[in-house]
Design a protein around this motif. Structure first.
Motif, PDB file in Angstrom:
ATOM      1  N   GLY A 286       0.780  -1.235   0.000  1.00 22.88           N
ATOM      2  CA  GLY A 286       0.000   0.000   0.000  1.00 22.88           C
ATOM      3  C   GLY A 286       0.807   1.277   0.000  1.00 22.88           C
ATOM      4  N   ASP A 287       2.057   1.222  -0.460  1.00 27.07           N
ATOM      5  CA  ASP A 287       2.890   2.419  -0.426  1.00 27.07           C
ATOM      6  C   ASP A 287       2.769   3.296  -1.675  1.00 27.07           C
ATOM      7  N   GLY A 288       1.863   2.917  -2.593  1.00 27.86           N
ATOM      8  CA  GLY A 288       1.667   3.715  -3.796  1.00 27.86           C
ATOM      9  C   GLY A 288       2.672   3.435  -4.896  1.00 27.86           C
ATOM     10  N   ARG A 289       3.467   2.399  -4.704  1.00 27.32           N
ATOM     11  CA  ARG A 289       4.455   1.999  -5.690  1.00 27.32           C
ATOM     12  C   ARG A 289       4.470   0.482  -5.760  1.00 27.32           C
ATOM     13  N   VAL A 290       4.694  -0.022  -6.961  1.00 23.57           N
ATOM     14  CA  VAL A 290       4.831  -1.466  -7.142  1.00 23.57           C
ATOM     15  C   VAL A 290       6.327  -1.744  -7.202  1.00 23.57           C
ATOM     16  N   GLY A 291       6.803  -2.431  -6.176  1.00 23.89           N
ATOM     17  CA  GLY A 291       8.230  -2.710  -6.069  1.00 23.89           C
ATOM     18  C   GLY A 291       8.591  -4.099  -6.557  1.00 23.89           C
ATOM     19  N   HIS A 292       9.834  -4.425  -6.328  1.00 23.54           N
ATOM     20  CA  HIS A 292      10.391  -5.694  -6.786  1.00 23.54           C
ATOM     21  C   HIS A 292       9.570  -6.887  -6.270  1.00 23.54           C
ATOM     22  N   GLU A 293       9.299  -6.908  -4.980  1.00 26.13           N
ATOM     23  CA  GLU A 293       8.553  -8.038  -4.398  1.00 26.13           C
ATOM     24  C   GLU A 293       7.108  -8.072  -4.876  1.00 26.13           C
ATOM     25  N   ASP A 294       6.506  -6.883  -5.068  1.00 23.31           N
ATOM     26  CA  ASP A 294       5.143  -6.827  -5.602  1.00 23.31           C
ATOM     27  C   ASP A 294       5.094  -7.451  -6.993  1.00 23.31           C
ATOM     28  N   LEU A 295       6.048  -7.074  -7.845  1.00 22.30           N
ATOM     29  CA  LEU A 295       6.092  -7.633  -9.194  1.00 22.30           C
ATOM     30  C   LEU A 295       6.389  -9.129  -9.164  1.00 22.30           C
ATOM     31  N   ARG A 296       7.312  -9.545  -8.303  1.00 27.15           N
ATOM     32  CA  ARG A 296       7.631 -10.966  -8.183  1.00 27.15           C
ATOM     33  C   ARG A 296       6.366 -11.756  -7.803  1.00 27.15           C
ATOM     34  N   SER A 297       5.624 -11.258  -6.841  1.00 24.91           N
ATOM     35  CA  SER A 297       4.383 -11.939  -6.415  1.00 24.91           C
ATOM     36  C   SER A 297       3.384 -12.006  -7.561  1.00 24.91           C
ATOM     37  N   TYR A 298       3.250 -10.898  -8.296  1.00 22.01           N
ATOM     38  CA  TYR A 298       2.323 -10.896  -9.418  1.00 22.01           C
ATOM     39  C   TYR A 298       2.747 -11.911 -10.472  1.00 22.01           C
ATOM     40  N   PHE A 299       4.012 -11.892 -10.858  1.00 25.58           N
ATOM     41  CA  PHE A 299       4.473 -12.810 -11.904  1.00 25.58           C
ATOM     42  C   PHE A 299       4.321 -14.267 -11.476  1.00 25.58           C
ATOM     43  N   LYS A 300       4.598 -14.540 -10.230  1.00 21.70           N
ATOM     44  CA  LYS A 300       4.418 -15.915  -9.726  1.00 21.70           C
ATOM     45  C   LYS A 300       2.948 -16.305  -9.804  1.00 21.70           C
ATOM     46  N   TRP A 301       2.074 -15.399  -9.348  1.00 21.22           N
ATOM     47  CA  TRP A 301       0.637 -15.669  -9.385  1.00 21.22           C
ATOM     48  C   TRP A 301       0.139 -15.854 -10.815  1.00 21.22           C
ATOM     49  N   ALA A 302       0.644 -15.036 -11.743  1.00 21.25           N
ATOM     50  CA  ALA A 302       0.179 -15.059 -13.127  1.00 21.25           C
ATOM     51  C   ALA A 302       0.801 -16.185 -13.946  1.00 21.25           C
ATOM     52  N   GLY A 303       1.653 -17.004 -13.319  1.00 13.63           N
ATOM     53  CA  GLY A 303       2.241 -18.124 -14.024  1.00 13.63           C
ATOM     54  C   GLY A 303       3.545 -17.803 -14.723  1.00 13.63           C
ATOM     55  N   PHE A 304       4.142 -16.658 -14.387  1.00 15.70           N
ATOM     56  CA  PHE A 304       5.435 -16.278 -14.963  1.00 15.70           C
ATOM     57  C   PHE A 304       6.507 -16.369 -13.892  1.00 15.70           C
ATOM     58  N   GLY A 305       6.499 -17.470 -13.146  1.00 16.26           N
ATOM     59  CA  GLY A 305       7.410 -17.649 -12.024  1.00 16.26           C
ATOM     60  C   GLY A 305       8.866 -17.679 -12.403  1.00 16.26           C
ATOM     61  N   ASP A 306       9.163 -17.799 -13.698  1.00 16.32           N
ATOM     62  CA  ASP A 306      10.557 -17.864 -14.113  1.00 16.32           C
ATOM     63  C   ASP A 306      11.159 -16.493 -14.404  1.00 16.32           C
ATOM     64  N   ALA A 307      10.459 -15.417 -14.050  1.00 12.75           N
ATOM     65  CA  ALA A 307      11.023 -14.073 -14.226  1.00 12.75           C
ATOM     66  C   ALA A 307      12.171 -13.906 -13.233  1.00 12.75           C
ATOM     67  N   SER A 308      13.348 -13.609 -13.762  1.00 10.52           N
ATOM     68  CA  SER A 308      14.529 -13.478 -12.905  1.00 10.52           C
ATOM     69  C   SER A 308      14.537 -12.111 -12.217  1.00 10.52           C
ATOM     70  N   ASP A 309      15.415 -11.984 -11.225  1.00 11.16           N
ATOM     71  CA  ASP A 309      15.591 -10.695 -10.566  1.00 11.16           C
ATOM     72  C   ASP A 309      16.010  -9.632 -11.572  1.00 11.16           C
ATOM     73  N   GLU A 310      16.861 -10.029 -12.509  1.00 10.00           N
ATOM     74  CA  GLU A 310      17.312  -9.078 -13.533  1.00 10.00           C
ATOM     75  C   GLU A 310      16.154  -8.646 -14.434  1.00 10.00           C
ATOM     76  N   ASP A 311      15.260  -9.586 -14.780  1.00  5.36           N
ATOM     77  CA  ASP A 311      14.085  -9.248 -15.584  1.00  5.36           C
ATOM     78  C   ASP A 311      13.223  -8.223 -14.859  1.00  5.36           C
TER      79      ASP A 311
END
Length: 158
Positions: free
Chosen positions: A106-131
């Motif tokens: 809820g900080d008004g920004r989508v950060g690294h962990e937010d995106l990681r959670s989304y990609f995992k949920w959406a079936g893109f769990g293989d997105a690397s930290d660099e991606d």
């Protein structure tokens, strides 16, 4: 009418905003239609809830959008509802809602962990930290702060 079909292109270009990115975020199983399960997964995957109140809201959303009553919301139905909401002044909140759900802290920004959670949920769990870092940079953010709503729109547009 032009034989090249230019009238059709002009018509679709004047149609309005493209809601496809929002549709694809909600269409969890990527089958080209939104089911109650897709909506349930979308909300529960981020909010952690799964109450009967959520089921009531999901049922209401489906009944409003599913104009052919086949139990699914196809893109054209989704687009029709959102275009109607835009005309009434309330449609701009769709992507904001997606952003709010993705912004887990809820900080008004989508950060690294937010995106990681989304990609995992959406079936893109293989997105690397660099991606993920590259996406944040593409969205105009930095890896410590994440991206704003406008930055997320840039990421989803790609």
């Amino acid at each position: 009418m032009c034989p090249t079909g230019a009238t059709t292109l002009r018509h679709s270009a004047a149609k309005g905003p493209d809601f496809r990115p929002a549709f694809e975020v909600i269409d969890a199983d990527r089958d080209g239609k939104i089911s109650k399960d897709d909506l349930r997964a979308f909300y529960a995957g981020f909010s952690g809830t799964g109450s009967s109140d959520d089921d009531d809201v999901i049922g209401s959303m489906m009944s409003v959008a599913d104009s052919n009553a086949d139990g699914y919301v196809e893109y054209e139905e989704f687009e029709q509802v959102l275009e109607q909401r835009s005309k009434n002044g309330s449609g701009s909140g769709v992507m904001e809602e997606v952003f709010r759900v993705m912004d887990r802290d809820g900080d008004g920004r989508v950060g690294h962990e937010d995106l990681r959670s989304y990609f995992k949920w959406a079936g893109f769990g293989d997105a690397s930290d660099e991606d993920i870092k590259a996406m944040i940079k593409l969205g105009g953010g930095d890896e410590n702060q994440g991206v704003t709503f406008e930055g997320l729109l840039k990421i989803l547009a790609v």
